[in-house]
Design a protein around this motif. Sequence first.
Motif, short mmCIF file in Angstrom:
data_model
loop_
_atom_site.label_atom_id
_atom_site.label_comp_id
_atom_site.label_asym_id
_atom_site.label_seq_id
_atom_site.Cartn_x
_atom_site.Cartn_y
_atom_site.Cartn_z
N ALA A 84 0.84 -1.19 0.00
CA ALA A 84 0.00 0.00 0.00
C ALA A 84 0.87 1.24 0.00
O ALA A 84 1.68 1.44 0.92
N GLY A 85 0.72 2.07 -1.01
CA GLY A 85 1.39 3.36 -1.03
C GLY A 85 0.50 4.39 -0.36
O GLY A 85 -0.12 5.21 -1.03
N ALA A 86 0.42 4.29 0.95
CA ALA A 86 -0.48 5.14 1.74
C ALA A 86 0.33 5.97 2.71
O ALA A 86 1.41 5.56 3.15
N ILE A 87 -0.23 7.13 3.09
CA ILE A 87 0.49 8.04 3.98
C ILE A 87 -0.25 8.26 5.30
O ILE A 87 0.31 8.07 6.37
N GLY A 88 -1.49 8.67 5.23
CA GLY A 88 -2.24 9.03 6.44
C GLY A 88 -2.69 7.83 7.24
O GLY A 88 -2.82 6.71 6.71
N PRO A 89 -2.96 8.03 8.52
CA PRO A 89 -3.41 6.93 9.40
C PRO A 89 -4.67 6.24 8.90
O PRO A 89 -4.77 5.01 8.96
N LYS A 90 -5.64 7.01 8.40
CA LYS A 90 -6.88 6.40 7.93
C LYS A 90 -6.64 5.53 6.70
O LYS A 90 -7.21 4.44 6.57
N LEU A 93 2.69 3.07 12.32
CA LEU A 93 1.25 3.11 12.02
C LEU A 93 0.82 1.82 11.34
O LEU A 93 -0.26 1.27 11.64
N ALA A 94 1.64 1.33 10.43
CA ALA A 94 1.30 0.09 9.74
C ALA A 94 1.28 -1.10 10.69
O ALA A 94 0.36 -1.93 10.65
N ASP A 95 2.29 -1.19 11.56
CA ASP A 95 2.32 -2.31 12.52
C ASP A 95 1.06 -2.33 13.37
O ASP A 95 0.45 -3.39 13.58
N ALA A 96 0.67 -1.16 13.85
CA ALA A 96 -0.52 -1.08 14.71
C ALA A 96 -1.78 -1.43 13.92
O ALA A 96 -2.67 -2.14 14.42
N ALA A 97 -1.87 -0.93 12.69
CA ALA A 97 -3.05 -1.22 11.86
C ALA A 97 -3.13 -2.69 11.51
O ALA A 97 -4.22 -3.29 11.52
N TRP A 98 -2.00 -3.30 11.21
CA TRP A 98 -1.98 -4.74 10.91
C TRP A 98 -2.44 -5.55 12.13
O TRP A 98 -3.18 -6.53 11.99
N ASP A 99 -2.00 -5.14 13.31
CA ASP A 99 -2.43 -5.83 14.54
C ASP A 99 -3.94 -5.73 14.72
O ASP A 99 -4.61 -6.71 15.05
N ARG A 100 -4.47 -4.53 14.52
CA ARG A 100 -5.92 -4.34 14.70
C ARG A 100 -6.72 -5.12 13.65
O ARG A 100 -7.86 -5.52 13.91
#
Length: 286
Positions: free
Chosen positions: A149-155, A185-192
């Motif tokens: 994912a070429g994403a920047i923001g938390p959302k 941010l990615a690590d936390a999002a992947w966990d969730r």
Amino acid sequence: MKAGINRDDLLAWFRVVDSGPFHSVSCGERIHGPTCDMGALLAAAAACTTHVEISPTLYVLPMHSAVEVAREIATLDLISGGRMNRVALGYGGREQDYAALGATFRGRYGRMDEQVATMREVWRGNEVIPGCGPIGPQGLRPEGPQLLAGAIGPKSIERCAQWADGLYAWSGNGESEELANAFALADAAWDRAGREQRPYRLGGFWYTLAEDGAQKLYDYVYQYLDIAGPEIATMMAESVSRSSSDQVLEALDNAEAAGCEEVFLVPATAELVEIEKLAELLQKRG
């Protein structure tokens, strides 16, 4: 992404990259400006190289048909002999590029979620249109390549954690904190999202090793971003400084410290010295 590039330039770049200490070769996608068509250019790279991976970085997926992109990726994998291991996908922020292709800018976030699912159906050989059979060519991987994912923001990162295999984090000047924050941010999002596999970490930054590099780097970044207006273009151009061997080495150290498993160095010029000097620098760095 430079004007005036010819066949000889491209073949020379492919040759030097493929013979150097590099892991992959990439091309970005942009509609306005002098940028070559990404798919065509990477097809040429796939045919002219034998070692490096072919890594589109990135498809602005909502500008396109998911089926067409899936077919192109499978074709690139075929031409390269299975060297399409990772593909980056992003939403894009240039509404003008969407308009030029007749694509809708609004709703692109939700559209990409659906498109990723469609692409994977194509790669699995499942029918998209009932009764019409699979859409080829048959890829070398039933599930397709890893999707970053070429994403920047938390959302955006949170959303992509549902389907992506990793994150492509960009820091124009190769700053450790920027890259590390994106990966956190990615690590936390992947966990969730309940993902068991940690996200792959790809980083990127601008550089130059050409003569009079500071000015060329400034000019390149300004021209690249002038579509956003002079204030943003000037601000970004003034923020980059990787125009010497020491500064490039520092940025590489930053990327490693931030946890990058791979990093794309995006040159400010089309001069072959950019890649020749970089190869020497990497060999000395070890």
